[in-house]
Design an enzyme around this catalytic site. Structure first.
Site, PDB file in Angstrom:
ATOM      1  N   ALA A 242      -2.066  29.042  28.998  1.00  0.00           N
ATOM      2  CA  ALA A 242      -2.191  27.992  27.990  1.00  0.00           C
ATOM      3  C   ALA A 242      -3.657  27.624  27.761  1.00  0.00           C
ATOM      4  CB  ALA A 242      -1.415  26.768  28.431  1.00  0.00           C
ATOM      5  N   LYS A 243      -4.479  27.852  28.787  1.00  0.00           N
ATOM      6  CA  LYS A 243      -5.887  27.447  28.669  1.00  0.00           C
ATOM      7  C   LYS A 243      -6.726  28.521  27.971  1.00  0.00           C
ATOM      8  CE  LYS A 243      -6.358  23.809  31.790  1.00  0.00           C
ATOM      9  NZ  LYS A 243      -6.160  23.786  33.215  1.00  0.00           N
ATOM     10  N   ARG A 244      -6.159  29.682  27.858  1.00  0.00           N
ATOM     11  CA  ARG A 244      -6.937  30.791  27.315  1.00  0.00           C
ATOM     12  C   ARG A 244      -7.149  30.586  25.817  1.00  0.00           C
ATOM     13  NH1 ARG A 244      -7.045  36.917  28.499  1.00  0.00           N
ATOM     14  NH2 ARG A 244      -7.072  37.675  26.364  1.00  0.00           N
TER      15      ARG A 244
END
Ligand code: GLU
Length: 276
Positions: A242-244
């Site tokens: 999700a942080k990518r």
């Protein structure tokens, strides 16, 4: 615990496109229901003010269809504001919640909550809730009083097992935000009960929120579901997917001609390699 086939749900907020993590979450919820002959629900959580856009919700439906999922859609949160307001007002009237005008920044500058009596509004401020007085004030749960009322509570996660509800580290969580009709915690708890959800499936990143939801269920006399907090997809470096940044959304993948059913199978098998 009930032996009836589970009712699960996927509850995305239409303030941006869905990504792989969402797809995984939807597939987990879908499959847990389908494998046991239950029902899988879609609920659009669109009470995030101007950030919520119907266009995203339309894309979500296309994305889920593309992944090969079938669902029953229940009413979006924006159609249920009266329900949230009634529950919030009830908690206020029962002395389990209070209005608070301070910002998060102002609150963080105060001494620990127990010593900060100035935070709590006198009972005479109750009337403000129904009218414009609510503007500029958030409604907060009085967690100490709430815990006194409900006593010791347990909740069950499919993976983590039996857990003692311990919401105190979160302090007096917001039930109605200054700018919005309800907080995530209040709305999701009421909706899961109203929609008959018996197995709440979502990512481990929301595990801690279930402590609060369990307390709200007890206060509002709502049925208690089971939970299934699934692990989060990681990239090849072990970082949360999700942080990518910059990875294509599901709708991008769909438009690029990728096969949704193939992607869904890869996610089920967890041998997904991050491409494009
Ligand atoms: N609307 C929330 C989100 O998109 C749902 C979380 C949940 O499943 O409880 O993060």
């Amino acid at each position: 615990m009930s032996d009836l086939p589970p009712i699960t749900r996927f509850a995305p907020s239409p303030n941006g496109p869905l990504h792989l993590g969402h797809a995984y979450s939807a597939i987990v919820a879908h499959d847990l229901a389908r494998e046991a002959g239950g029902r899988f629900l879609l609920r659009i959580e669109d009470i995030d003010g101007p950030r919520s856009k119907p266009e995203f919700a339309d894309e979500f439906r296309r994305d889920l269809e593309w992944l090969g999922l079938e669902w029953d859609e229940v009413p979006a949160q924006s159609t249920r504001l009266d329900h949230y307001a009634a529950a919030a007002e009830e908690l206020l009237e029962r002395g389990l919640a209070y209005l608070c005008c301070l910002t998060r920044k102002e609150l963080s500058g105060l001494p620990p909550r127990r010593g900060a009596d100035g935070l709590k509004y006198p009972a005479s401020s109750r009337g403000q809730f129904a009218g414009e007085g609510m503007e500029g004030a958030a409604l907060r749960l009085d967690i100490d009083r709430a815990m006194e009322e409900v006593g010791e509570l347990l909740w069950i996660d499919d993976i983590a097992g039996e857990i003692k509800a311990d919401p105190r580290p979160f302090g007096d969580v917001v039930l109605v935000r200054k700018d919005l009709p309800a907080s995530y915690h209040l709305a999701v708890t009421l909706d899961d009960a109203r929609d008959g959800v018996t197995l709440v499936t979502r990512g481990l990143d929301l595990f801690a929120a279930s402590h609060i939801h369990r307390v709200l269920q007890a206060l509002l006399d709502l049925p208690v579901p089971r939970w299934h907090h699934h692990r989060l997809l990681l990239d090849e470096n072990g970082e949360k997917l999700a942080k990518r940044k910059g990875s294509p959304s599901l709708s991008d993948r769909r438009r690029m001609g990728e096969e949704g059913a193939v992607l869904a199978e890869q996610l089920r098998l967890q041998n997904f390699t991050l491409g494009t």
